[in-house]
Write a protein that holds these residues in place. Structure first.
Motif, mmCIF file in Angstrom:
data_model
loop_
_atom_site.group_PDB
_atom_site.id
_atom_site.type_symbol
_atom_site.label_atom_id
_atom_site.label_comp_id
_atom_site.label_asym_id
_atom_site.label_seq_id
_atom_site.Cartn_x
_atom_site.Cartn_y
_atom_site.Cartn_z
ATOM 1 N N THR A 7 46.125 33.269 37.512
ATOM 2 C CA THR A 7 47.179 33.166 36.517
ATOM 3 C C THR A 7 48.467 33.493 37.247
ATOM 4 O OG1 THR A 7 45.679 33.899 34.777
ATOM 5 C CG2 THR A 7 48.025 34.042 34.309
ATOM 6 N N GLY A 8 49.196 32.470 37.660
ATOM 7 C CA GLY A 8 50.387 32.695 38.474
ATOM 8 C C GLY A 8 49.984 33.342 39.788
ATOM 9 N N ALA A 70 47.702 48.147 41.346
ATOM 10 C CA ALA A 70 47.802 46.701 41.168
ATOM 11 C C ALA A 70 46.586 46.127 40.447
ATOM 12 C CB ALA A 70 47.975 46.016 42.522
ATOM 13 N N ILE A 71 45.664 47.003 40.031
ATOM 14 C CA ILE A 71 44.456 46.564 39.320
ATOM 15 C C ILE A 71 44.462 47.210 37.941
ATOM 16 C CG2 ILE A 71 41.936 46.525 39.318
ATOM 17 C CD1 ILE A 71 42.068 46.890 42.383
ATOM 18 N N SER A 72 44.380 46.380 36.904
ATOM 19 C CA SER A 72 44.394 46.930 35.545
ATOM 20 C C SER A 72 43.352 46.234 34.685
ATOM 21 C CB SER A 72 45.776 46.786 34.910
ATOM 22 O OG SER A 72 46.151 45.424 34.839
ATOM 23 N N LEU A 73 42.886 46.965 33.684
ATOM 24 C CA LEU A 73 41.909 46.435 32.741
ATOM 25 C C LEU A 73 42.629 45.525 31.764
ATOM 26 C CD1 LEU A 73 38.904 46.687 31.937
ATOM 27 C CD2 LEU A 73 39.603 48.485 30.362
ATOM 28 N N GLU A 74 42.243 44.271 31.730
ATOM 29 C CA GLU A 74 42.851 43.273 30.849
ATOM 30 C C GLU A 74 42.144 43.260 29.489
ATOM 31 O OE1 GLU A 74 45.505 39.702 30.833
ATOM 32 O OE2 GLU A 74 45.458 41.544 31.956
ATOM 33 N N GLY A 88 49.596 40.622 42.365
ATOM 34 C CA GLY A 88 50.069 40.420 43.733
ATOM 35 C C GLY A 88 49.882 38.986 44.168
ATOM 36 N N GLY A 89 50.444 38.652 45.273
ATOM 37 C CA GLY A 89 50.402 37.268 45.747
ATOM 38 C C GLY A 89 49.379 37.010 46.824
ATOM 39 N N ALA A 90 48.317 37.768 46.857
ATOM 40 C CA ALA A 90 47.356 37.645 47.951
ATOM 41 C C ALA A 90 46.011 37.091 47.492
ATOM 42 C CB ALA A 90 47.162 39.002 48.618
#
Length: 105
Positions: A7-8, A70-74, A88-90
């Motif tokens: 997603t993006g 940079a990691i979250s529960l959606e 992030g962009g990786a």
């Protein structure tokens, strides 16, 4: 079907979590009755007050060598099936690490 989608610049990771395991680990794919695939993860933390979710984020952070922030529960706060957003962009790097470590094909 894979356990992640983009997603993006973000990666959405589908995880089936087993809390209260004897050993924390990531590995394997679990397929639900609808054919959706989930990355299997186990944590030793119990599923109360978000402890298992926090342990999952910490485990993924260590496993992927990516910042915890940079990691979250959606989704899936109190469910075994969870979706996590890795910001992030990786994505190519993260996907390569996951394919190398876990059979997700």
């Amino acid at each position: 079907m894979t356990v992640w989608s983009q997603t993006g610049d973000d990666l959405i990771l589908a995880v089936r979590l087993t809390p209260g395991a004897s050993k924390a680990a990531i590995g394997g794919i679990w397929t639900d009755e609808k054919g959706a695939q989930w990355l299997s993860a186990r944590v030793t933390a119990v599923p109360e007050k978000g402890r298992a979710n926090d342990a999952l984020v910490a485990l993924l952070s260590k496993y992927l060598d990516w910042p915890k922030g940079a990691i979250s529960l959606e989704s899936g706060d109190s469910n075994r099936l969870k979706r996590l957003r890795i910001r992030g962009g990786a994505q190519p790097r993260l996907i390569a690490i996951m394919e190398e470590q876990v059979d997700v094909t």
